[in-house]
Enzyme design. Structure first.
Site, mmCIF file in Angstrom:
data_model
loop_
_atom_site.group_PDB
_atom_site.id
_atom_site.type_symbol
_atom_site.label_atom_id
_atom_site.label_comp_id
_atom_site.label_asym_id
_atom_site.label_seq_id
_atom_site.Cartn_x
_atom_site.Cartn_y
_atom_site.Cartn_z
ATOM 1 N N ASP A 496 -12.507 25.969 27.771
ATOM 2 C CA ASP A 496 -13.578 26.823 27.646
ATOM 3 C C ASP A 496 -12.905 28.284 27.243
ATOM 4 O OD1 ASP A 496 -15.943 28.227 27.148
ATOM 5 O OD2 ASP A 496 -16.516 28.245 29.305
ATOM 6 N N GLY A 549 -17.598 35.583 29.634
ATOM 7 C CA GLY A 549 -16.366 35.525 29.866
ATOM 8 C C GLY A 549 -16.109 33.899 29.861
ATOM 9 N N GLU A 550 -14.614 33.840 29.591
ATOM 10 C CA GLU A 550 -14.108 32.509 29.294
ATOM 11 C C GLU A 550 -14.223 31.647 30.582
ATOM 12 O OE1 GLU A 550 -9.848 30.443 28.212
ATOM 13 O OE2 GLU A 550 -10.150 32.437 27.677
ATOM 14 N N GLY A 551 -14.839 30.281 30.468
ATOM 15 C CA GLY A 551 -14.937 29.473 31.756
ATOM 16 C C GLY A 551 -16.532 29.379 32.187
#
Length: 621
Positions: A496, A549-551
């Site tokens: 992700d 945010g990433e994730g």
């Protein structure tokens, strides 16, 4: 050549335990090694002993030099005392040294004083030294006076040398167990005690093994002991059966043969979905999720993932790559996650997943110099692999890759440009400030940084490790190691964000099997993720486009994905597909079974022996 006090290691082990090979692997990164041989040549008629010595010599690289000390056991202490800080010495072994010490030719002598002299020389030695010695503490007490004298002297030597050395490792059946040093937490130390750290590109410390943030009922495993650092800041390797081996060190290289998901379970699971008792057309695009889970679990009826771990990799990139990022913001986000606060930690808690924050070495400005050195890339790859192995040992069934560093988008764009031929400006997303505004000036600086980095490295190899060194950085290298290690341990990974997808492209060039263990929850509208997913053949399951945010997209989707897997495993077969079978069974029960009629008298079907008959003529029948 000492780093954080590490410069002397004692390697113990029984006969044929692999202790010498392990000791040689510890100094394998040194350009020149002085091999100190302590054993005498022995009887010229003893061919078996001569063969052993020849095998030891054959393993030594041509760049090594050999020094003999068998003529005088006291000379070993002098060699260590005179060694320079830039030297690397391998002493093999102390058993032969004790045998020479006890030789009648050297008696009478102060054996205890000579052992103490050796320990003192080791304690003050400035060179990097690895010593090998047989462990006699587990054997029977010898029945002869000479045997008892040898074991007593060698036991005293091992104890004195172990006390003087910074690290002690015991090798059993080729498997090393660290007894002393930075690889184990001392007995009685607090759980939060400070542990040695590996230096990054800019000198920033990187924790050898991060702790798991307990956010759910998922078990919180104790992290495995970290590896002791070498003088260049990389980690000394520990063996694993999943990797190619050189001596006993890990080797991550192109062409690795890692496992593939089950090629039959996935199609069988999808076929089974068509038979389930559902009111509509089925699971739609989430059908591929069931097929992926079935292939990675090796069963047509995959179970929902109950143990999930999020690896949040935090590593900044210097230079223009981080344009538009507030200094220290990524460290603040990582600190929030460690404390169980912030968006990612709360989403992980809601999803019942554990969260592990991983500090990566900071990358240099890629437009001016390589992001990492080759040694740092190797260390980061092994570190990521070890994170995956730690998760496997803890029973984790699914890993989620996330990242929080400054400049990660530009680094991912550079990797895409180098591996997939992408135009950097086309895969670099817009820069959004903390207040939600679009910063086009920062976006242009990022584009310029990637352009200049590509120009600087235009003559460099585009091999996987070279791309990580020139353009990728520590976070991408660790993520690549995680993907490779997870593949080796058959753990699926949900990607992700640009860091995970860029790592997927690099891992593909090291082991093509890795991409088949990757799942993409959502492209998030990121152009780099879209392109990398297309190259890797990954189809996003959802289109959430969250900006957390990433994730975050993966964690929001996780409960739904679990529900789909649980539903697919629990639903029965549609009644229309079983009605015909039940009708056939009813018909079979209604029809009488065929029974052969009993014969009226003796005949061919009789199984009883005929009694002796007498015919009218009086003769026996």
């Amino acid at each position: 050549m000492s780093v954080d006090g590490w410069n002397t290691v004692l390697v113990l082990g029984g006969i044929r335990s692999g202790k010498s090979e392990f000791a040689e692997s510890l100094v394998g990164d040194a350009p020149v090694v002085r091999y100190v041989a302590t054993s005498p040549e022995g009887d010229p008629q003893d061919t078996e002993w001569a063969a052993r010595l020849a095998a030891h010599r054959a393993r030594r690289p041509g760049s090594w030099t050999t020094e003999e000390t068998a003529s005088d056991p006291r000379r070993l202490a002098d060699v260590l005392a005179a060694a320079e800080p830039n030297e690397t010495l391998l002493v093999d072994d102390l058993g032969g040294w004790v045998a020479v010490l006890l030789d009648p030719a050297h008696q009478p002598s102060d054996d205890t004083g000579t052992i103490a002299e050796l320990a003192e020389a080791i304690r003050h030695c400035t060179a990097r030294v690895v010593l090998v010695s047989p462990e006699v503490g587990l054997s029977l007490v010898p029945t002869t006076p000479v045997g008892r004298a040898f074991t007593d002297a060698l036991g005293a030597t091992n104890r004195a040398v172990a006390d003087a050395c910074d690290g002690v490792v015991l090798v059993i059946a080729g498997q090393p167990t660290w007894l002393k040093g930075a690889t184990v937490r001392p007995a009685g130390a607090a759980a939060g005690a400070e542990t040695p750290r590996v230096a990054g590109a800019n000198g920033a410390a990187v924790a050898p093994m991060p702790d798991l943030v307990d956010l759910s009922d998922v078990a919180n495993p104790t992290p495995p002991p970290p590896m002791p650092p070498t003088e260049n800041g990389t980690a000394w390797s520990t063996p694993t059966m999943a990797l190619p081996m050189v001596s006993t060190g890990l080797v991550i290289q192109p062409g690795m043969e890692l496992p593939m998901p089950d090629e039959y379970a996935g199609p069988q699971a999808i076929e089974r979905l068509a038979t389930l008792d559902v009111p509509g057309a089925g699971l739609g695009v989430l059908t591929q999720l069931v097929g992926f889970a079935a292939a990675t679990q090796g069963t047509p009826t995959p179970a929902a993932w109950t143990s999930v771990r999020v690896l949040l990799i935090n590593g900044d990139h210097a230079g223009g790559a981080s344009a538009g990022n507030r200094p220290g913001e990524s460290a603040r986000r990582a600190g929030q996650a460690r404390a169980g606060r912030g968006a990612l930690a709360r989403l992980a808690a809601e999803a019942g997943a554990g969260l592990q924050v991983v500090d990566a070495p900071s990358a240099a400005a890629m437009e001016d110099e390589p992001a990492l050195t080759g040694e740092q890339v190797e260390s980061a790859l092994r570190y990521g692999w070890q994170l995956a192995e730690q998760a496997a040992e803890a029973g984790v069934q699914l890993l989620v890759l996330a990242a929080s560093g400054a400049g990660t988008e530009a680094a991912a764009a550079a990797v895409l440009a180098a591996t997939a031929g992408a135009e950097p400006a086309a895969v670099l997303g817009r820069v959004v400030t903390d207040t939600g505004e679009i910063d086009d000036a920062a976006w242009m600086r990022r584009c310029a940084a990637v352009r200049d980095a590509m120009h600087r490295s235009r003559l460099s190899s585009r091999a996987a490790k070279d791309v990580l060194a020139e353009l990728g950085g520590g976070d991408l290298a660790i993520a690549t190691g995680v993907l490779l290690g997870a593949t080796a341990r058959r753990i699926p990974v949900m990607l992700d964000g640009p860091v995970g997808l860029a790592a997927g492209l690099v891992s593909r060039d090291l082991a093509g099997q890795a991409r088949h263990w990757c799942l993409l929850a959502d492209h998030g509208g990121d152009p780099a993720v879209k392109l990398a997913a297309d190259v890797l053949g990954l189809t996003p399951l959802l289109d959430l486009r969250l900006g957390l945010g990433e994730g975050a997209n993966a964690l929001v989707a996780l409960p739904m994905l679990r529900s789909v897997l649980a539903l697919a495993a629990a639903l029965p077969t549609h009644p229309s597909l079983t009605a015909g079978d039940e009708a056939d069974e009813d018909v079979e029960e209604a029809e009488p079974e065929f029974a052969e009629p009993e014969p009226a008298g003796p005949g061919p079907t009789s199984t009883e022996p005929d009694e002796e008959r007498v015919d009218p003529s009086g003769r026996a029948g």
